[in-house]
Design a protein around this motif. Structure first.
Motif, mmCIF file in Angstrom:
data_model
loop_
_atom_site.group_PDB
_atom_site.id
_atom_site.type_symbol
_atom_site.label_atom_id
_atom_site.label_comp_id
_atom_site.label_asym_id
_atom_site.label_seq_id
_atom_site.Cartn_x
_atom_site.Cartn_y
_atom_site.Cartn_z
ATOM 1 N N LYS A 1 -10.543 -5.642 91.721
ATOM 2 C CA LYS A 1 -9.738 -4.458 92.044
ATOM 3 C C LYS A 1 -10.491 -3.179 91.707
ATOM 4 C CE LYS A 1 -5.119 -6.466 91.510
ATOM 5 N NZ LYS A 1 -3.872 -6.445 90.706
ATOM 6 N N ALA A 2 -11.139 -3.147 90.533
ATOM 7 C CA ALA A 2 -11.882 -1.954 90.137
ATOM 8 C C ALA A 2 -13.028 -1.682 91.093
ATOM 9 C CB ALA A 2 -12.400 -2.130 88.711
ATOM 10 N N ASP A 3 -13.696 -2.751 91.528
ATOM 11 C CA ASP A 3 -14.784 -2.610 92.491
ATOM 12 C C ASP A 3 -14.249 -2.052 93.813
ATOM 13 O OD1 ASP A 3 -17.132 -2.808 93.903
ATOM 14 O OD2 ASP A 3 -16.986 -4.967 94.205
ATOM 15 N N LYS A 4 -13.120 -2.565 94.247
ATOM 16 C CA LYS A 4 -12.528 -2.141 95.521
ATOM 17 C C LYS A 4 -12.177 -0.655 95.507
ATOM 18 C CE LYS A 4 -8.668 -3.189 98.625
ATOM 19 N NZ LYS A 4 -7.471 -4.054 98.837
ATOM 20 N N HIS A 5 -11.652 -0.173 94.379
ATOM 21 C CA HIS A 5 -11.211 1.220 94.281
ATOM 22 C C HIS A 5 -12.277 2.128 93.660
ATOM 23 C CE1 HIS A 5 -7.313 -0.993 94.478
ATOM 24 N NE2 HIS A 5 -6.988 0.020 95.255
ATOM 25 N N ASN A 6 -13.427 1.535 93.350
ATOM 26 C CA ASN A 6 -14.540 2.292 92.756
ATOM 27 C C ASN A 6 -14.110 3.005 91.473
ATOM 28 O OD1 ASN A 6 -17.237 3.140 92.730
ATOM 29 N ND2 ASN A 6 -16.724 5.088 93.711
ATOM 30 N N ASP A 7 -13.358 2.288 90.646
ATOM 31 C CA ASP A 7 -12.878 2.823 89.373
ATOM 32 C C ASP A 7 -13.807 2.449 88.232
ATOM 33 O OD1 ASP A 7 -10.632 4.066 90.368
ATOM 34 O OD2 ASP A 7 -9.312 2.345 90.037
ATOM 35 N N TYR A 8 -13.577 3.096 87.081
ATOM 36 C CA TYR A 8 -14.200 2.638 85.843
ATOM 37 C C TYR A 8 -13.412 1.414 85.367
ATOM 38 C CZ TYR A 8 -16.920 6.949 85.439
ATOM 39 O OH TYR A 8 -17.796 7.965 85.655
ATOM 40 N N PHE A 9 -14.146 0.437 84.868
ATOM 41 C CA PHE A 9 -13.525 -0.802 84.393
ATOM 42 C C PHE A 9 -13.912 -1.004 82.935
ATOM 43 C CE2 PHE A 9 -13.763 -5.627 84.233
ATOM 44 C CZ PHE A 9 -12.387 -5.798 84.107
ATOM 45 N N CYS A 10 -12.892 -1.103 82.075
ATOM 46 C CA CYS A 10 -13.138 -1.188 80.634
ATOM 47 C C CYS A 10 -12.563 -2.476 80.052
ATOM 48 C CB CYS A 10 -12.513 0.025 79.927
ATOM 49 S SG CYS A 10 -12.561 -0.074 78.117
ATOM 50 N N PHE A 11 -13.363 -3.107 79.213
ATOM 51 C CA PHE A 11 -12.890 -4.220 78.394
ATOM 52 C C PHE A 11 -13.094 -3.816 76.945
ATOM 53 C CE2 PHE A 11 -14.098 -7.977 75.858
ATOM 54 C CZ PHE A 11 -12.892 -8.664 75.894
ATOM 55 N N PHE A 12 -12.016 -3.863 76.147
ATOM 56 C CA PHE A 12 -12.206 -3.522 74.732
ATOM 57 C C PHE A 12 -11.529 -4.532 73.815
ATOM 58 C CE2 PHE A 12 -8.183 -1.072 75.284
ATOM 59 C CZ PHE A 12 -7.501 -1.398 74.117
ATOM 60 N N LEU A 13 -12.118 -4.651 72.644
ATOM 61 C CA LEU A 13 -11.602 -5.499 71.580
ATOM 62 C C LEU A 13 -11.022 -4.620 70.486
ATOM 63 C CD1 LEU A 13 -14.482 -8.132 71.260
ATOM 64 C CD2 LEU A 13 -12.205 -8.529 72.209
ATOM 65 N N LEU A 14 -9.956 -5.084 69.903
ATOM 66 C CA LEU A 14 -9.268 -4.387 68.818
ATOM 67 C C LEU A 14 -9.108 -5.378 67.677
ATOM 68 C CD1 LEU A 14 -5.857 -2.497 69.238
ATOM 69 C CD2 LEU A 14 -6.182 -4.200 67.464
ATOM 70 N N ASP A 15 -9.576 -5.005 66.512
ATOM 71 C CA ASP A 15 -9.458 -5.892 65.345
ATOM 72 C C ASP A 15 -8.827 -5.116 64.198
ATOM 73 O OD1 ASP A 15 -10.482 -8.676 64.299
ATOM 74 O OD2 ASP A 15 -10.849 -7.227 62.687
ATOM 75 N N LEU A 16 -7.782 -5.663 63.608
ATOM 76 C CA LEU A 16 -7.095 -4.979 62.509
ATOM 77 C C LEU A 16 -7.967 -4.968 61.262
ATOM 78 C CD1 LEU A 16 -3.463 -6.373 62.951
ATOM 79 C CD2 LEU A 16 -4.507 -4.357 63.983
ATOM 80 N N ASP A 17 -7.990 -3.837 60.599
ATOM 81 C CA ASP A 17 -8.850 -3.667 59.429
ATOM 82 C C ASP A 17 -8.222 -4.290 58.182
ATOM 83 O OD1 ASP A 17 -10.629 -2.163 60.984
ATOM 84 O OD2 ASP A 17 -9.493 -0.312 60.606
ATOM 85 N N HIS A 18 -9.050 -5.029 57.414
ATOM 86 C CA HIS A 18 -8.632 -5.621 56.132
ATOM 87 C C HIS A 18 -7.346 -6.437 56.272
ATOM 88 C CE1 HIS A 18 -11.682 -3.149 54.254
ATOM 89 N NE2 HIS A 18 -11.098 -2.028 54.699
ATOM 90 N N PHE A 19 -7.209 -7.149 57.397
ATOM 91 C CA PHE A 19 -5.952 -7.849 57.626
ATOM 92 C C PHE A 19 -5.801 -9.075 56.719
ATOM 93 C CE2 PHE A 19 -2.911 -10.454 60.133
ATOM 94 C CZ PHE A 19 -1.875 -9.537 60.183
ATOM 95 N N LYS A 20 -6.903 -9.689 56.360
ATOM 96 C CA LYS A 20 -6.827 -10.832 55.444
ATOM 97 C C LYS A 20 -6.263 -10.383 54.089
ATOM 98 C CE LYS A 20 -9.553 -14.605 53.462
ATOM 99 N NZ LYS A 20 -8.973 -14.412 52.106
ATOM 100 N N LYS A 21 -6.742 -9.242 53.647
ATOM 101 C CA LYS A 21 -6.246 -8.696 52.387
ATOM 102 C C LYS A 21 -4.761 -8.363 52.494
ATOM 103 C CE LYS A 21 -7.122 -4.985 49.051
ATOM 104 N NZ LYS A 21 -7.944 -3.793 48.729
ATOM 105 N N PHE A 22 -4.368 -7.824 53.676
ATOM 106 C CA PHE A 22 -2.961 -7.498 53.899
ATOM 107 C C PHE A 22 -2.106 -8.757 53.808
ATOM 108 C CE2 PHE A 22 0.834 -6.867 56.393
ATOM 109 C CZ PHE A 22 1.220 -5.553 56.113
#
Length: 371
Positions: A229-250
């Motif tokens: 879809k991004a290629d078809k519309h010539n858009d920017y395509f983003c993949f991101f990872l999110l990791d919670l900080d110090h979650f083991k401690k929490f």
């Protein structure tokens, strides 16, 4: 869908329906009745004109013409209901005329067995009403001929046998059709439930049970879909990872139950911000999440991720680090490479003190040619 071959092609050329469906069966029966009645009315119409009675012959030829029109119409418009009505009413009137004019001679009353077929092609209730009206008229006409028709041979016993046989045939056909209609309803409901169960099983297979976000398994499918879809519309395509900080401690401090509540809160934040069809959030496992974003501007992608980061901060429970990979060139498609780069950027965010967003526009290279 049905596949038509040979004689079945002639019978069902006017319908596109699933085999064993009510529409399929009705079309098959209607076309058989159309062909049979046209042939019968045409044959006997010519017979009566040549041998016996112009009046009956013209009536039967006219009936053949009208039913021929019904056959033509149903093939052109696929309007089965109209064809059913025309056929039922033509048979109704033609047989009434035959009973009235022939006065039970030459066994013509045998043709009244065609009338209950209206139950098949018009539906059990409509067909039964029309058939009962038909027989009410026929029974009245034939009762007038008791002791007179066939030089007195048409007597009360003949009349009684005719009435009983006609009613028995009508009731039998009605009950058969009614049972089939009920069976189709049950089958339809069963199929609807099966489709719902299949849909639910599919949703379960691609959904994380705790957060209700899509899971890692569905990311593999959705990545390709969004990439195209991004290629078809010539858009920017983003993949991101999110990791919670110090979650083991929490978790160690507040317990895993509270940790699960936080994961659910993070999922809600992602859902709130990923409202467009072009944006999708996933739980990768543990305290790690991933998202796919498409946008016509790079700045909008960063603005959206900043909003997610701030909403997590405002929750006053945990913070999160982000690693993101953005592409604008679609010559190659490689999820593994984008994942690896996003993971490296995430690692850098952690190294820089956490609660950071790190990423850049990159170009994929390690892949087979995208098509």
């Amino acid at each position: 869908m049905i596949k038509l071959f040979g004689f079945e092609s002639l019978l069902l050329s006017n319908i596109d329906a699933n085999e064993y469906s009510p529409e399929y069966r009705k079309a098959l029966l209607l076309n058989i009745i159309l062909i049979a009645t046209i042939a019968i009315f045409l044959f006997f119409g010519l017979y009566y004109i040549i041998i016996e009675s112009y009046k009956i012959g013209i009536i039967e030829l006219l009936a053949a013409l009208l039913i021929s029109y019904a056959m033509y119409n149903v093939r052109k418009t696929k309007n089965i209901e109209l064809a059913s009505k025309i056929t039922s009413y033509v048979i109704f009137l033609a047989l009434i005329a035959l009973v009235y004019l022939k006065e039970a001679s030459d066994f013509t009353l045998v043709w009244t067995v065609f009338m209950p077929m209206a139950i098949f092609i018009s539906g059990s209730k409509k067909g039964l009403r029309l058939t009962l009206i038909f027989y009410s008229i026929v029974f009245y006409l034939t009762s007038l001929g008791i002791g007179e028709w066939q030089d007195g041979l048409w007597n009360l016993a003949s009349y009684t046998r005719f009435v009983v046989a006609s009613l028995f045939l009508t009731i039998t056909i009605y009950l058969m059709e009614l049972s089939l209609e009920n069976a189709f309803v049950i089958l339809k409901n069963t199929r609807s439930k099966e489709k719902l169960y299949i849909k639910q099983l599919h949703e379960i297979s691609i959904t994380d049970t705790l957060t209700s976000l899509y899971n890692r398994r569905y990311l593999d499918i959705k990545f390709h879909e969004n990439f195209v879809k991004a290629d078809k519309h010539n858009d920017y395509f983003c993949f991101f990872l999110l990791d919670l900080d110090h979650f083991k401690k929490f978790n160690d401090t507040y317990g895993h139950h509270r940790g699960d509540e936080v994961l659910v809160e993070i999922a809600k934040i992602l859902k709130k911000n990923m409202r467009r069809k072009a944006d999708t959030a996933f739980r990768m496992g543990g305290e790690e999440f991933a998202c796919l974003i498409m946008s016509d501007e790079e700045s909008k992608i960063y603005a959206l991720i900043e909003k997610v980061k701030k909403d997590i901060e405002d929750s006053n429970t945990v913070t999160a680090s982000f690693g993101l990979c953005i592409i604008k060139s679609y010559e190659y498609e490689n999820f593994d490479e984008m994942y690896k780069m996003a993971d490296e950027f995430l690692y850098q965010a952690k190294e820089r003190g956490r609660n950071q967003i790190v990423g850049e526009v990159v170009k994929l290279s390690k892949s087979t040619k995208y098509s």
